[in-house]
Motif scaffolding. Structure first.
Motif, short mmCIF file in Angstrom:
data_model
loop_
_atom_site.label_atom_id
_atom_site.label_comp_id
_atom_site.label_asym_id
_atom_site.label_seq_id
_atom_site.Cartn_x
_atom_site.Cartn_y
_atom_site.Cartn_z
N GLN A 17 0.80 -1.21 0.00
CA GLN A 17 0.00 0.00 0.00
C GLN A 17 0.83 1.26 0.00
OE1 GLN A 17 -0.40 -2.66 1.85
NE2 GLN A 17 -2.55 -3.12 2.30
N ASP A 18 2.11 1.16 0.42
CA ASP A 18 2.93 2.36 0.50
C ASP A 18 3.27 2.94 -0.87
OD1 ASP A 18 4.50 -0.07 0.31
OD2 ASP A 18 6.25 1.24 0.42
N ARG A 19 3.01 2.23 -1.94
CA ARG A 19 3.27 2.73 -3.28
C ARG A 19 1.99 3.06 -4.05
NH1 ARG A 19 8.40 1.93 -5.48
NH2 ARG A 19 9.88 0.98 -4.03
N LEU A 20 0.86 2.89 -3.42
CA LEU A 20 -0.42 3.09 -4.10
C LEU A 20 -1.04 4.44 -3.74
CD1 LEU A 20 -2.77 1.92 -5.82
CD2 LEU A 20 -3.70 0.99 -3.68
N GLU A 21 -1.52 5.15 -4.75
CA GLU A 21 -2.22 6.42 -4.56
C GLU A 21 -3.60 6.34 -5.21
OE1 GLU A 21 1.65 9.42 -4.90
OE2 GLU A 21 0.36 9.10 -6.64
N VAL A 22 -4.57 6.99 -4.61
CA VAL A 22 -5.88 7.15 -5.23
C VAL A 22 -6.24 8.63 -5.16
CG1 VAL A 22 -6.69 4.83 -4.69
CG2 VAL A 22 -7.09 6.68 -3.06
N GLY A 23 -6.96 9.11 -6.17
CA GLY A 23 -7.25 10.53 -6.19
C GLY A 23 -8.34 10.91 -7.15
N SER A 24 -8.45 12.20 -7.38
CA SER A 24 -9.51 12.75 -8.24
C SER A 24 -8.92 13.72 -9.26
CB SER A 24 -10.57 13.45 -7.40
OG SER A 24 -9.99 14.50 -6.64
N PHE A 34 -14.44 15.71 -15.03
CA PHE A 34 -13.99 15.25 -13.72
C PHE A 34 -13.71 13.75 -13.81
CE2 PHE A 34 -18.53 14.58 -13.71
CZ PHE A 34 -18.68 13.33 -13.12
N GLY A 35 -13.06 13.22 -12.78
CA GLY A 35 -12.77 11.79 -12.80
C GLY A 35 -12.04 11.32 -11.57
N PHE A 36 -11.62 10.04 -11.62
CA PHE A 36 -10.95 9.38 -10.51
C PHE A 36 -9.76 8.57 -11.04
CE2 PHE A 36 -15.49 9.71 -9.84
CZ PHE A 36 -15.55 10.45 -8.67
N LEU A 37 -8.78 8.35 -10.20
CA LEU A 37 -7.59 7.63 -10.65
C LEU A 37 -7.01 6.79 -9.53
CD1 LEU A 37 -4.63 9.06 -9.55
CD2 LEU A 37 -5.72 10.97 -10.75
N ALA A 38 -6.25 5.78 -9.94
CA ALA A 38 -5.42 4.98 -9.03
C ALA A 38 -4.04 4.90 -9.66
CB ALA A 38 -6.01 3.59 -8.84
N ARG A 39 -3.01 5.16 -8.86
CA ARG A 39 -1.64 5.18 -9.37
C ARG A 39 -0.75 4.29 -8.50
NH1 ARG A 39 -0.49 10.39 -8.74
NH2 ARG A 39 -1.00 11.04 -10.86
N TYR A 40 0.06 3.48 -9.16
CA TYR A 40 1.01 2.62 -8.44
C TYR A 40 2.41 3.01 -8.87
CZ TYR A 40 3.14 -1.48 -6.33
OH TYR A 40 3.90 -2.30 -5.56
N ASN A 41 3.23 3.42 -7.89
CA ASN A 41 4.59 3.89 -8.16
C ASN A 41 5.55 2.71 -8.19
OD1 ASN A 41 4.36 7.03 -7.94
ND2 ASN A 41 3.19 6.22 -6.20
N LEU A 42 5.99 2.34 -9.38
CA LEU A 42 6.93 1.22 -9.53
C LEU A 42 8.33 1.59 -9.08
CD1 LEU A 42 5.85 -0.16 -13.02
CD2 LEU A 42 5.46 -1.22 -10.80
#
Length: 248
Positions: free
Chosen positions: A21-28, A53-61
């Motif tokens: 979870q420390d590399r996962l982001e969720v946002g708008s 408008f929208g939503f996103l999920a980002r995973y930092n590799l």
């Protein structure tokens, strides 16, 4: 549509949540959408930008690469009346658009991925992105109010009114932005992206205008993303008021 979105996000988030979870982001996302199809002369700027408008999920590799899934909603619209040499044709179109994409983001400068806030320092970087996705539209073209009825446009309008086409379109998003991380758990971006599609019926118009060129559109705006935390090295928080009883 709602079930498809739920399934899409579940497939993405389940493996990421399992790995860290420390590399996962969720946002708008909040910004605008622009139509770049047959009724808009420019390939770079829309005459009728609309809110999005929208939503996103980002995973930092790593410090340089991140994977992103996003859902964006907006509206596309255009009309001939913006251009004096097309005003006689008087076509117009409007359509809601829902977009699902998977993208890779490349940071030009490194964005450090600290495991704890103690070692965090604010960082920023320009970034590029590209990916694949689908766009869902429901166009409502108006082809019945020509001021001068030229035969080629009358014939093309008739073909388009009777055309059968899918509301789901493949799309290739790409663009650039600027990313700023002022806090361990927050990331802000400003970005602008273009979308190439494989359809000339994104706007419901093809033969009545330019059937040799596929439609395009764009999204631009800002995002705010929250980064999940995880205790380093598998350690768990302990309650200092709680004592473990040792039994012999």
């Amino acid at each position: 549509m709602r079930q498809f979105l739920k399934y899409f996000l579940s497939l993405l988030l389940m493996p990421l949540l399992a790995k860290g979870q420390d590399r996962l982001e969720v946002g708008s996302f909040l910004g605008g959408a622009g139509y770049l199809g047959d009724l808009n002369k420019s390939d770079w700027a829309s005459k009728e930008p609309k809110a999005a408008f929208g939503f996103l999920a980002r995973y930092n590799l790593s410090d340089y690469i991140a994977l992103r899934a996003s859902f964006l909603h907006g509206k596309l619209s255009g009309r001939d009346s913006h251009y004096p040499d097309r005003a006689f044709r008087n076509f117009s179109t409007v359509s809601p658009i829902n977009e699902l994409t998977l993208q890779t983001e490349w940071h030009i400068w490194p964005l450090i991925q600290p495991r704890t806030s103690h070692f965090f320092k604010p960082s920023f970087s320009p970034f590029l992105f590209a990916g694949v996705g689908v766009a869902i539209t429901n166009p409502q073209p108006d082809l019945k109010n020509m001021l001068v009825e030229k035969p080629e446009f009358v014939k093309g309008a008739e073909i388009d009114r009777n055309a059968k086409f899918s509301s789901v379109h493949g799309t290739i998003p790409f663009g650039a932005g600027f990313k700023y991380r002022p806090h361990y758990q927050w990331t802000f971006t400003v970005e602008a992206g273009f979308r190439l599609t494989f359809s000339d019926y994104l706007d419901g118009i093809s033969f009545a205008a330019n059937p040799e060129k596929s439609d395009r559109y764009q999204f631009w705006g800002v995002t705010v993303a929250y980064r999940f935390r995880r205790q380093p090295f598998g350690l768990k928080k302990r309650n200092p008021m709680k004592c473990d009883i040792i039994q012999e």
